[in-house]
Design an enzyme around this catalytic site. Sequence first.
Site, mmCIF file in Angstrom:
data_model
loop_
_atom_site.group_PDB
_atom_site.id
_atom_site.type_symbol
_atom_site.label_atom_id
_atom_site.label_comp_id
_atom_site.label_asym_id
_atom_site.label_seq_id
_atom_site.Cartn_x
_atom_site.Cartn_y
_atom_site.Cartn_z
ATOM 1 N N LYS A 1 -14.903 4.022 -14.445
ATOM 2 C CA LYS A 1 -15.993 4.420 -13.551
ATOM 3 C C LYS A 1 -15.415 4.655 -12.158
ATOM 4 C CE LYS A 1 -18.825 2.251 -10.928
ATOM 5 N NZ LYS A 1 -18.905 3.198 -9.809
ATOM 6 N N GLU B 1 -7.946 -5.937 -6.865
ATOM 7 C CA GLU B 1 -7.176 -5.489 -5.699
ATOM 8 C C GLU B 1 -8.190 -5.257 -4.603
ATOM 9 O OE1 GLU B 1 -4.120 -5.453 -5.206
ATOM 10 O OE2 GLU B 1 -3.429 -5.686 -7.265
ATOM 11 N N CYS C 1 -5.787 0.405 1.634
ATOM 12 C CA CYS C 1 -5.797 -1.063 1.684
ATOM 13 C C CYS C 1 -4.478 -1.576 2.231
ATOM 14 C CB CYS C 1 -6.141 -1.667 0.335
ATOM 15 S SG CYS C 1 -5.145 -1.061 -0.983
ATOM 16 N N GLU D 1 -11.250 -6.328 7.848
ATOM 17 C CA GLU D 1 -10.790 -4.999 7.440
ATOM 18 C C GLU D 1 -11.789 -3.944 7.911
ATOM 19 O OE1 GLU D 1 -10.733 -3.936 3.196
ATOM 20 O OE2 GLU D 1 -8.720 -3.136 3.543
HETATM 21 C C1 UN1 Z 1 -4.565 1.656 -1.670
HETATM 22 O O1 UN1 Z 1 -4.670 1.861 -0.463
HETATM 23 O O2 UN1 Z 1 -5.503 1.202 -2.313
HETATM 24 O O3 UN1 Z 1 1.424 1.954 -0.846
HETATM 25 C C2 UN1 Z 1 -3.352 1.997 -2.452
HETATM 26 C C3 UN1 Z 1 0.531 2.760 -0.611
HETATM 27 C C4 UN1 Z 1 0.040 3.649 -1.731
HETATM 28 C C5 UN1 Z 1 -1.062 3.000 -2.483
HETATM 29 C C6 UN1 Z 1 -2.187 2.500 -1.637
HETATM 30 N N1 UN1 Z 1 1.135 3.967 -2.615
HETATM 31 O O4 UN1 Z 1 0.007 2.875 0.482
#
Ligand code: UN1
Length: 496
Positions: free
Chosen positions: A173, A248, A282, A383
């Site tokens: 999804k 995550e 993230c 965040e």
């Molecule tokens: C994310 O922001 O959820 O290392 C993943 C990185 C990318 C992946 C980010 N290869 O910033």
Amino acid sequence: MLYKNFIGGQWLESSSKRVFKSLNPADSSEVIGEFQDSDADDVNRAVQAARAAYPGWRLTPAPKRGEILYRAAQILVSRKEELSGQMTREMGKVIEEARGDVQEAIDMTFYMAGEGRRQFGQTTPSELQNKFCMTTRAPLGVCALITPWNFPMAIPAWKSMPALILGNTIVMKPSPEAPLSMLNLVKILEEAGIPPGVVNMVTSSGPDAGRALVAHPAVRAVSFTGSTAVGKEVAAACAVSFKHLTLEMGGKNAILVMEDADLALAVDGAVWGGFGTTGQRCTAASRIVVHKDIYEAFSSKFVERARALKPGNGLDPSVQLGPLINEQQLHKVEEYVRIGKEEGAKLLTGGERLRPKGCSGGSFYAPTIFGDCDPRMRIVQEEIFGPVVALLPCSSLDEAVEFGNAVPYGLSSAIYTRDLNKAFRAMRDMETGIFYVNASTIGAETHLPFGGVKQTGNGHREAAVAALDFYSEWKSVYIDFSGRLQRAQIDTELSF
Ligand code: UN1
């Protein structure tokens, strides 16, 4: 264009008969497409299809599963440009980064295709004679994969490829903000010959379909990437039926810039980490802890570079800063900028909405830097997921590490220094799942474990061999070829 769900090898409309629109965040007058607003019925059908396909897929030899993944990877390579352009239109990241996102999906697909001929277990001696011991991996069953919009093809690939190569079947999804990239990936898997029901996808505008998926009794494992708040809800829902779960979630990643750093390199890293993907990663570098001896020099260069970033529609290759995903996210950023000012942080640049030429309907915000921040401020703790960076002066490596760790999250961190001793101490002491030396906090590669500690994750890792551990269970196998009863721990000939 009307897009459908993919269930049991067929493209189907939702039983809700409702659709939702996905808009271009650089220009909200452009509709990317209409997608199915699925309900619990659709979810149930998708899970049942995945369940029905599981016995056949489980028994398909892993190298054969790998061949399908290789084919999918080759199709991804051949369509990289088209897929990247569609991704920029649907979620705004600049075209160069969209190509990177598709490349990450390609890398993961090739990598996991190779695991079709690996998935190594162990053979080990038995404590008894004429007995053989080994471990093998067994798939879990139906896996539910719930993904965000910021890496709309890479993250679905991170989750689906390891699940599939091990013999699981999946229901995916996507975020309602970027369903097209996942749909493109699913179409490619279909074209590569994935059997009906092995891969299913349902789209939905709200949280109900995701909730139904997580709660479904036939789902054995859930993989979720998104906010910590939603992650908590998913964890609680999985706990009642002991579903395997990988999370995550948020990050508040710090770069530590020491007094002996290569200043130009550190500024490059701060600009890339702080404002790449408009701060919507993230792994974004949303905090920069700078030694006071170089604080002024660093911040003036950083501010200058941030001001020079060109905002606009990411399809224009000269554009360096795409939009935020939507107005709601823009309002969140505005709110944090207000909070930062109120907390007494010094606004060094940005702090305003932008309206680049030709993008009047887009959600653009200026690269924003707050100076002289205190580790306890909310803009340093929470965040934001936007182009807002907090600078914190520090007076030693120990203090930099202390500030770096003083947040509830622990995804990624980095240090810029020419001193090997400082680099190794920070590597050891930073409480993050990912650590960089003389490179920014973003840019994880697919063959290394990805994930974080504290409130970022729940102890699992994505990508790399670590992903195989999540999507399979170990089976320990003992084969006794002595032809007689041998009792472990009892029939020992040696004693000490
Ligand atoms: C994310 O922001 O959820 O290392 C993943 C990185 C990318 C992946 C980010 N290869 O910033």
